[in-house]
Design an enzyme around this catalytic site. Structure first.
Site, PDB file in Angstrom:
ATOM      1  N   VAL A 159       1.299  -0.876  -0.760  1.00 54.93           N
ATOM      2  CA  VAL A 159      -0.018  -0.121   0.153  1.00 54.93           C
ATOM      3  C   VAL A 159       0.952   1.305  -0.104  1.00 54.93           C
ATOM      4  O   VAL A 159       1.722   1.712   0.843  1.00 54.93           O
ATOM      5  CB  VAL A 159      -1.177   0.378   1.115  1.00 54.93           C
ATOM      6  CG1 VAL A 159      -1.745   1.309   1.420  1.00 54.93           C
ATOM      7  CG2 VAL A 159      -2.166  -0.935   1.055  1.00 54.93           C
ATOM      8  N   CYS A 160       1.116   2.310  -0.860  1.00 55.67           N
ATOM      9  CA  CYS A 160       1.221   3.399  -1.111  1.00 55.67           C
ATOM     10  C   CYS A 160       0.637   4.675  -0.513  1.00 55.67           C
ATOM     11  O   CYS A 160       0.106   4.883  -1.118  1.00 55.67           O
ATOM     12  CB  CYS A 160       2.310   3.638  -2.758  1.00 55.67           C
ATOM     13  SG  CYS A 160       2.578   4.830  -2.536  1.00 55.67           S
TER      14      CYS A 160
END
Ligand SMILES: [Zn+2]
Ligand SMILES: [Zn+2]
Lengths: 168, 689
Positions: free
Chosen positions: A88-89
């Site tokens: 996840v960014c």
């Protein structure tokens, strides 16, 4: 130190168990390693991820509240801010020092007052409102901008898949 | 690195290796027996015996000829064995099988210890061991053939033997370290595991100190250089093992004691620093010694050693740099952030936001946030802003004056507070910067000097500051607006610019000092910026009753959680007697848990129960989600048929969905049929993951 991290994680786990936010379950799968959690995130209502239950794993560093955990979806995801491998960014997961994308201010990044709950809530809001400036998944970002119908088709498949249903 | 190439080497299984070496050994023993029973050899050998241990053998020989008593029969066997052993030591083929057997035994002992203490090794542990092993082999190879330039086989064998034993100890201590670090991740580990690990650690310690004694004996005969070479590795093992043991005891103490002992972290920090630096320095001196003694300035070996030296130097430098940072942070905190007084602590019942633990004493930041001394310090070592409100604290820059943003009253305040102390920290900064540009002049540059580089870094710091602060402000403003959507963003920004803390602005709004159009009161606030912060930070306490029930409920919650915490602490962090007890009542607890599956469920004492409850909750969530999805998807397909443009009216269609769930009873009945079919898949799916 591992010990204060452990206490803090235990406190967070307790809080998340006693009054869990809507659509979130998180905790260590096996307590032999308290630094590896699994979270289930329900797709937020009114979005294309609605109805899906998406598993993700959270890996905490030994100095936990000082450094952010790492989060990775363990199911297939298609989203502008999620790498194809599930990482996840979002800015809350980035340590204040680093800035891989070069666009976010330190104010949005990790600080020890953040918590698992806040991370998961911001992941939910990320699912609801993708930030197509960050190019974690360029294809998804492009499709989100240009071909929303196709994007929704893909996410609908993912939702069904996450629930263990045959594709429609 | 060498490990990469050597990793590909196909290694035989342990059983095969053991079998082969036993076979080889028995072959050579058989060969030795055959040869030694040959009378002709005996004739030759006795001559040699005569030279070596003549008199003793003579007596045995004589006795054998004199009588055939039982005792002498034993003596005969003994003599036979002696013959065989002596033959094997002299015969090159046999000696290799013996050495091989010795290594085989070492590996078997290692395997045995692994089975006894560690059980199955984790993947990362295996990887560490492998890396460490090949690195050790590589460097010792360099040492023996590159540095010592050993010519004779027996010397090589002796050095190999020495390093094998040491390498063995090194690997064991590495394994202990990895395992200890892993165990410290878990809140409950059985006492027995700790005992076994600590026992192994003390065995390592004892063997390394007995090796040290051996070093001294050998050193007395072979000279100082040999002694130094031998003792270096020995010392390394000892220091590392001691370090692990010290950390282990601290960890055990921590687990069994409650509360935060402020002084403790300092002691722990300094003991860690000492151990780490000692190990590094010993290693560094050892390598330096090799380089200087070996006369090998232009060989491959010197290159390898130089690289290692460079690495070690870098490590030491890095550690010292970290320590300087630590010292600077400590000094900065002590001079700028006062410890809170008792009455302040009574007013503030919140927990430390970093560790979520109760605070008996705390340090107060200029923005009015409290943290444990140790928590704040470890945070400031890596970042220079308040964890809660992100206010920049200028730990790394300078505190005194010269801040570019005129409205940044906090920095001014901070500067005023830290003016006396500010200058020494400033020079401390310079030295660290300066220090690392000149590697050679390490000790000279301890003195503060004012060079160009320092001003350069200062400029950099100034340039970065405003950018961060505007975005910080942005973020804070958004935070406030989330709570008060009716407030215009620019107004919030304006107020934040003066208050610099989300909480203060919120209070301003709640106290109606900040209303939808700027009031005269607010104007006054912005003009007397320097005073307003001090004011409002005191406001924190004076206006507390006014500050709505939000804060009150917060207090109640936190006090409740502290009392809960004690209870949970007792149960969770005590060792295994408790766990076994609660697991015996596990079944009852589990059924209770299963029956009372509410939205928020209780937090069990026993880890097993927690695990199963978590798994159960997940399963429930999946089931519920599936049920809901099938209900809505039934309606969704119906809707798709009626709606000509489904994708454009996306949000409205989801509204339909919700309405359908609540309003259409026929649909929910229909969903029952839908639901009954895929129900079989549900448990499958959960176990699959
Ligand atoms: Zn704390
Ligand atoms: Zn603050």
């Amino acid at each position: 130190m591992a010990r204060s991290a452990l206490r803090r994680l235990m406190a967070e786990y307790k809080q998340l168990t006693l009054n869990p936010p809507e659509g979130i379950i998180a905790g260590p799968v096996c307590e032999e390693n308290f630094f590896e959690w699994e979270a289930l995130i329900m797709g937020p209502e009114g979005t294309c991820f609605e109805g899906g239950v998406f598993p993700a794993k959270l890996i905490f560093p030994p100095d936990y509240p000082l450094s952010p955990p790492k989060m990775q979806f363990t199911c297939e995801m298609f989203h502008p801010n999620i790498y194809p491998d599930g990482r996840v960014c979002i800015s809350i997961l980035h340590a204040p020092g680093e800035d891989p994308m070069g666009y976010e201010s330190s104010a949005e990044r990790w600080s020890p007052v953040q918590s698992v709950e806040k991370i998961l809530l911001s992941v939910i809001s990320m699912l609801a409102e993708p930030n197509d400036e960050s190019g974690a998944n360029v294809d998804a970002a492009k499709m989100w901008r240009e071909d929303r119908e196709q994007f929704n088709k893909i996410t609908d498949r993912l939702v069904r898949k996450s629930l263990g249903l045959a594709p429609a | 690195m060498p490990a990469v190439f050597l990793d590909r080497l196909p290694l035989p299984s342990l059983q095969a290796y053991t079998a082969v070496s036993v076979l080889l050994l028995s072959c050579s023993v058989y060969y030795a027996v055959q040869i030694t029973s040959d009378p002709e050899w005996k004739l030759n050998a006795t001559l040699e015996f005569e030279n070596n241990e003549g008199a003793k053998n003579q007596t045995i020989e004589n006795r054998r000829e004199l009588s055939f008593d039982e005792v002498l029969l034993e003596n005969k066997i003994f003599r036979r064995l002696l013959e065989i052993v002596i033959f094997m030591i002299q015969e090159p083929l046999c000696i290799w099988t013996l050495i091989n057997m010795a290594y085989c035994c070492l590996i078997l002992v290692g395997k045995f210890i692994q089975k006894l203490v560690f059980g199955e090794l984790r993947v990362s542990e295996q990887q560490h061991i492998k890396d460490k092993f090949w690195n050790f082999v590589f460097y010792k190879f360099i040492f023996i053939f590159g540095v010592m330039n050993v010519q004779f086989m027996d010397e090589v064998v002796l050095w190999c033997g020495w390093f094998s034993v040491l390498g063995f100890l090194h690997l064991l201590s590495q394994l202990c370290k990895d395992r200890f670090e892993y165990l410290s991740l878990s809140p409950m580990t059985s006492r027995w595991t700790h005992v076994r690990l600590l026992a192994l650690l003390s065995v390592i310690l004892i063997s390394s100190s007995s090796l040290f004694v051996l070093c001294v004996f050998v050193g007395l005969q072979a000279g100082l250089n040999t002694f130094a070479f031998m003792v270096a590795e020995c010392a390394l093992v000892t220091v590392r093992t001691l370090y692990i043991i010290a950390r282990y005891f601290i960890h055990l103490w921590d687990i069994n004691h409650e509360g935060v002992w402020e002084k403790r972290t300092t002691y722990v920090y300094y003991s860690e620093l000492t151990f780490e630096l000692t190990a590094l320095v010993v290693d560094f001196i050892h390598h330096l010694h090799m380089l200087l003694w070996g006369n090998i300035f232009l060989s491959m070996a010197s290159l390898v050693i130089c690289m290692q030296l460079r690495y070690l130097f870098h490590e030491i430098r890095h550690r010292l740099k970290k320590h300087k940072n630590y010292l600077r942070v400590v000094r900065h905190m002590e001079s700028n952030y006062p410890m809170t007084s008792l009455e302040e602590m009574e007013n503030n019942s919140e927990n430390c936001a970093i560790c979520w633990d109760y605070m008996e004493s705390a340090r107060k930041l200029p923005c009015g946030h409290f943290f444990h001394n140790s928590c704040l310090r470890s945070w400031l070592e890596q970042d220079s802003s308040c964890p809660t409100c992100r206010m920049s604290l200028a730990v790394h820059g300078d505190g005194s004056g010269g801040t570019p943003t005129g409205d940044d009253n906090h920095n001014n305040l901070l500067g005023a507070l830290g003016r006396q102390e500010g200058e020494p920290t400033h020079t401390g900064n310079q030295t660290t910067n300066h220090f690392f540009h000149f590697d050679g002049s390490r000790y000279v540059s301890w003195f503060p000097s004012f060079s160009v580089e320092v001003t350069h870094t200062n400029l950099l710091g100034n340039r970065q500051l405003p950018a961060v602060q505007t975005s910080q402000l942005d973020n804070m403003a958004r935070q406030v607006q989330q709570m008060f959507p009716h407030m215009p963003l620019n107004l919030i920004m304006e107020d934040l610019r003066s208050t610099h803390a989300v909480e203060l602005t919120i209070e301003n709004i709640l106290d109606e000092r900040l209303v939808s159009h700027p009031s005269p009161m607010f104007q006054a606030n912005t003009t007397h910026t320097a005073i307003s912060t001090q004011d409002s930070s005191q406001d924190n306490y004076t206006t507390q009753p006014i500050a709505t029930n939000e804060r009150e409920s917060d207090q109640r919650e936190s006090s409740a959680s502290t009392s809960d915490w004690k209870f949970f602490e007792d149960t969770v962090f005590s060792l295994d007697e408790d766990t076994s007890e609660s697991s015996s009542e596990d079944n009852g607890g589990l059924t209770r848990a299963l029956s009372s599956m509410g939205h928020g469920c209780r937090f069990s004492k026993s880890p097993q129960e927690r695990e199963s409850m978590l798994a159960h909750r997940k399963e429930e969530l999946f089931k519920a989600a599936k049920r809901k999805y099938l209900a809505t998807s039934g309606s969704r397909t119906a809707e798709l048929a009626s709606d000509p443009e489904p994708s454009t009216s996306y949000s409205s269609s989801s509204v339909y969905d919700e309405m359908n769930i609540f309003q259409d009873p026929s649909n929910s009945r229909g969903d029952g049929q839908w639901y009954s079919i895929p129900e079989h898949h549900a448990p499958e799916h959960v176990t699959e993951r």
